[in-house]
Design a protein around this motif. Sequence first.
Motif, PDB file in Angstrom:
ATOM      1  N   LEU A 152       0.824  -1.199   0.000  1.00  0.00           N
ATOM      2  CA  LEU A 152       0.000   0.000   0.000  1.00  0.00           C
ATOM      3  C   LEU A 152       0.863   1.254   0.000  1.00  0.00           C
ATOM      4  O   LEU A 152       0.483   2.278  -0.559  1.00  0.00           O
ATOM      5  CB  LEU A 152      -0.936  -0.001   1.205  1.00  0.00           C
ATOM      6  CG  LEU A 152      -1.858  -1.227   1.314  1.00  0.00           C
ATOM      7  CD1 LEU A 152      -2.593  -1.231   2.637  1.00  0.00           C
ATOM      8  CD2 LEU A 152      -2.811  -1.284   0.147  1.00  0.00           C
ATOM      9  N   GLN A 153       2.017   1.178   0.651  1.00  0.00           N
ATOM     10  CA  GLN A 153       2.946   2.311   0.708  1.00  0.00           C
ATOM     11  C   GLN A 153       4.346   1.759   0.904  1.00  0.00           C
ATOM     12  O   GLN A 153       4.584   0.921   1.780  1.00  0.00           O
ATOM     13  CB  GLN A 153       2.583   3.234   1.886  1.00  0.00           C
ATOM     14  CG  GLN A 153       3.403   4.494   1.965  1.00  0.00           C
ATOM     15  CD  GLN A 153       2.977   5.348   3.158  1.00  0.00           C
ATOM     16  OE1 GLN A 153       3.030   4.888   4.303  1.00  0.00           O
ATOM     17  NE2 GLN A 153       2.551   6.560   2.883  1.00  0.00           N
ATOM     18  N   LYS A 154       5.288   2.243   0.068  1.00  0.00           N
ATOM     19  CA  LYS A 154       6.681   1.809   0.207  1.00  0.00           C
ATOM     20  C   LYS A 154       7.225   2.235   1.567  1.00  0.00           C
ATOM     21  O   LYS A 154       6.841   3.261   2.107  1.00  0.00           O
ATOM     22  CB  LYS A 154       7.567   2.467  -0.858  1.00  0.00           C
ATOM     23  CG  LYS A 154       7.395   1.972  -2.249  1.00  0.00           C
ATOM     24  CD  LYS A 154       8.390   2.699  -3.142  1.00  0.00           C
ATOM     25  CE  LYS A 154       8.129   2.500  -4.592  1.00  0.00           C
ATOM     26  NZ  LYS A 154       9.071   3.281  -5.412  1.00  0.00           N
ATOM     27  N   ARG A 164      10.938   3.962   7.693  1.00  0.00           N
ATOM     28  CA  ARG A 164       9.494   3.750   7.682  1.00  0.00           C
ATOM     29  C   ARG A 164       9.257   2.364   7.115  1.00  0.00           C
ATOM     30  O   ARG A 164       9.761   2.031   6.043  1.00  0.00           O
ATOM     31  CB  ARG A 164       8.836   4.809   6.805  1.00  0.00           C
ATOM     32  CG  ARG A 164       7.325   4.662   6.712  1.00  0.00           C
ATOM     33  CD  ARG A 164       6.712   5.746   5.881  1.00  0.00           C
ATOM     34  NE  ARG A 164       6.833   5.403   4.464  1.00  0.00           N
ATOM     35  CZ  ARG A 164       6.527   6.255   3.488  1.00  0.00           C
ATOM     36  NH1 ARG A 164       6.144   7.471   3.761  1.00  0.00           N
ATOM     37  NH2 ARG A 164       6.647   5.874   2.234  1.00  0.00           N
ATOM     38  N   ALA A 166       7.286  -0.657   5.205  1.00  0.00           N
ATOM     39  CA  ALA A 166       6.350  -0.716   4.083  1.00  0.00           C
ATOM     40  C   ALA A 166       4.990  -1.152   4.624  1.00  0.00           C
ATOM     41  O   ALA A 166       4.898  -2.085   5.425  1.00  0.00           O
ATOM     42  CB  ALA A 166       6.840  -1.713   3.040  1.00  0.00           C
TER      43      ALA A 166
END
Length: 174
Positions: A152-154, A164, A166
């Motif tokens: 959904l988000q790297k 951060r 993933a």
Amino acid sequence: MTDPQATPSTESTHVDLNGDPLAQAHAELAELKAKSAELADQYLRAQADVQNARRRADEEISKARKFAIEAFAESLLPVADSLEAGLAIKDATSAQIREGAEATLRQLAAALERNKVIAIAPAPGTKFDPHQHQAISMVPAEQEANTVVSVLQKGYTIADRVLRPALVTVAAPK
């Protein structure tokens, strides 16, 4: 009876050979005081050297913290320039905007890579790693349980440290 001058006592030999015991004690005392003063001076100099080294190290650490981001900021300046140039074009078509955005994204990715910021984008089917991935949900899937279904988000790492994780969906057990 023996003559006292023929066989001198140990005490008188000591006095005769070394001079006055009081003068000898004063000489030893002066010598020890000089040695003590020398050692005290060496100690103070060593303390000053340690304090100077500590101060220099603190200054270097302060400068390193202050300017550590300088190289990173310099590598991002072209990205900012590209964004500003794209926004300056008033009559851009959607194709031109897309092309400019893609070129700017490539610049940004290159700048991040040069500064050791690496994307975490696991491929579907990759084993879920809680150190690099954060599961948002578990979904039924045809693949093995506890594997990544979609990203959904790297996420990003810097020098092998996760900045951060993933955000991923994970295959639910069957």
